[in-house]
Design a protein around this motif. Structure first.
Motif, PDB file in Angstrom:
ATOM      1  N   SER A  53       0.831  -1.202   0.000  1.00  0.00           N
ATOM      2  CA  SER A  53       0.000   0.000   0.000  1.00  0.00           C
ATOM      3  C   SER A  53       0.870   1.259   0.000  1.00  0.00           C
ATOM      4  CB  SER A  53      -0.925  -0.005   1.213  1.00  0.00           C
ATOM      5  OG  SER A  53      -1.620   1.206   1.306  1.00  0.00           O
ATOM      6  N   THR A  54       1.896   1.268   0.820  1.00  0.00           N
ATOM      7  CA  THR A  54       2.826   2.397   0.874  1.00  0.00           C
ATOM      8  C   THR A  54       3.479   2.606  -0.488  1.00  0.00           C
ATOM      9  OG1 THR A  54       3.272   2.023   3.213  1.00  0.00           O
ATOM     10  CG2 THR A  54       4.915   3.291   1.996  1.00  0.00           C
ATOM     11  N   PHE A  55       3.945   1.532  -1.081  1.00  0.00           N
ATOM     12  CA  PHE A  55       4.586   1.623  -2.388  1.00  0.00           C
ATOM     13  C   PHE A  55       3.609   2.137  -3.439  1.00  0.00           C
ATOM     14  CE2 PHE A  55       5.619  -0.228  -6.530  1.00  0.00           C
ATOM     15  CZ  PHE A  55       6.816   0.426  -6.765  1.00  0.00           C
ATOM     16  N   THR A  56       2.401   1.638  -3.429  1.00  0.00           N
ATOM     17  CA  THR A  56       1.396   2.051  -4.413  1.00  0.00           C
ATOM     18  C   THR A  56       1.103   3.543  -4.303  1.00  0.00           C
ATOM     19  OG1 THR A  56       0.423  -0.161  -4.411  1.00  0.00           O
ATOM     20  CG2 THR A  56      -0.957   1.628  -5.228  1.00  0.00           C
ATOM     21  N   LYS A  57       0.997   4.045  -3.066  1.00  0.00           N
ATOM     22  CA  LYS A  57       0.759   5.476  -2.867  1.00  0.00           C
ATOM     23  C   LYS A  57       1.933   6.305  -3.374  1.00  0.00           C
ATOM     24  CE  LYS A  57      -2.223   4.831   1.128  1.00  0.00           C
ATOM     25  NZ  LYS A  57      -2.301   4.879   2.590  1.00  0.00           N
ATOM     26  N   GLU A  58       3.148   5.883  -3.054  1.00  0.00           N
ATOM     27  CA  GLU A  58       4.326   6.609  -3.509  1.00  0.00           C
ATOM     28  C   GLU A  58       4.447   6.574  -5.026  1.00  0.00           C
ATOM     29  OE1 GLU A  58       7.739   5.208  -1.335  1.00  0.00           O
ATOM     30  OE2 GLU A  58       6.849   5.759   0.586  1.00  0.00           O
ATOM     31  N   LEU A  59       4.146   5.436  -5.618  1.00  0.00           N
ATOM     32  CA  LEU A  59       4.200   5.300  -7.066  1.00  0.00           C
ATOM     33  C   LEU A  59       3.187   6.234  -7.728  1.00  0.00           C
ATOM     34  CD1 LEU A  59       5.604   3.757  -9.349  1.00  0.00           C
ATOM     35  CD2 LEU A  59       3.806   2.032  -9.168  1.00  0.00           C
ATOM     36  N   ALA A  60       2.041   6.393  -7.113  1.00  0.00           N
ATOM     37  CA  ALA A  60       1.013   7.287  -7.659  1.00  0.00           C
ATOM     38  C   ALA A  60       1.518   8.728  -7.713  1.00  0.00           C
ATOM     39  CB  ALA A  60      -0.265   7.202  -6.835  1.00  0.00           C
ATOM     40  N   THR A  61       2.267   9.162  -6.701  1.00  0.00           N
ATOM     41  CA  THR A  61       2.797  10.534  -6.728  1.00  0.00           C
ATOM     42  C   THR A  61       3.827  10.684  -7.848  1.00  0.00           C
ATOM     43  OG1 THR A  61       4.539  10.097  -5.092  1.00  0.00           O
ATOM     44  CG2 THR A  61       2.425  10.879  -4.255  1.00  0.00           C
TER      45      THR A  61
END
Length: 175
Positions: A53-61
């Motif tokens: 989840s953390t990675f997905t959020k960072e990737l979105a930015t």
């Protein structure tokens, strides 16, 4: 991108070649082989969902930043197309420079994303690999295949050879 990288890391754990205990089983003509579904194992591993989840959020930015840069470049390219006859060599060079900056920044963000994914998921993958190796050694298995790895070549297998739940139980018990 993320799943491909994760599957590549998982593929490294897909095949565990036996130690001395399995050599004895092979010499006896009775090597033991089993399989796991590392995708299911990872999803059940404590901490994986949070890391993903953390990675997905960072990737979105990162994606938003690249989209903004691309929109800016597209706008400049459109202006260039409309005014190409009137643009000076300096303005043309500026557009090329902007394209190069976009490509460079996109590459930087891809590298940053890959590094961050490794930071978040490598400790979890190491733990999973360790448990799989422990199950392999304890069960005297010659090999353990990963049925979730792409192109693994396994079309069908006896469900009694599936060690996925055993690995999940050991991971949950150990955390």
């Amino acid at each position: 991108m993320k799943l491909v990288v994760v599957r590549a890391w998982i593929g490294l754990a897909a095949l565990s070649v036996a130690g001395t205990g399995s050599l004895a089983a092979q010499q006896a003509g009775n090597p033991k082989i089993a399989y796991v579904n590392t995708q299911a194992i990872l999803k059940s591993t404590p901490g994986y969902v949070t890391a993903e989840s953390t990675f997905t959020k960072e990737l979105a930015t990162y994606r938003v930043e690249v989209q903004k840069l691309q929109a800016s470049l597209d706008s400049a390219a459109s202006d260039f197309d409309q005014q190409s006859v009137m643009l000076s060599p300096t303005q043309r060079k500026d557009l090329q420079t902007q394209q190069q900056k976009l490509e460079q920044r996109t590459q930087e963000l891809q590298q940053k994303a890959a590094t961050r994914e490794r930071e978040l998921l490598d400790p979890i993958q190491t733990k999973v690999n360790s448990v799989i190796e422990g199950v392999r050694a304890a069960g005297n298995y010659a090999m353990i295949f990963d049925v979730s790895a792409p192109n693994n070549g396994i079309v069908t297998a006896d469900k009694s050879l599936d060690l996925t739940q055993r690995v999940i139980q050991q991971l949950k018990a150990g955390s």
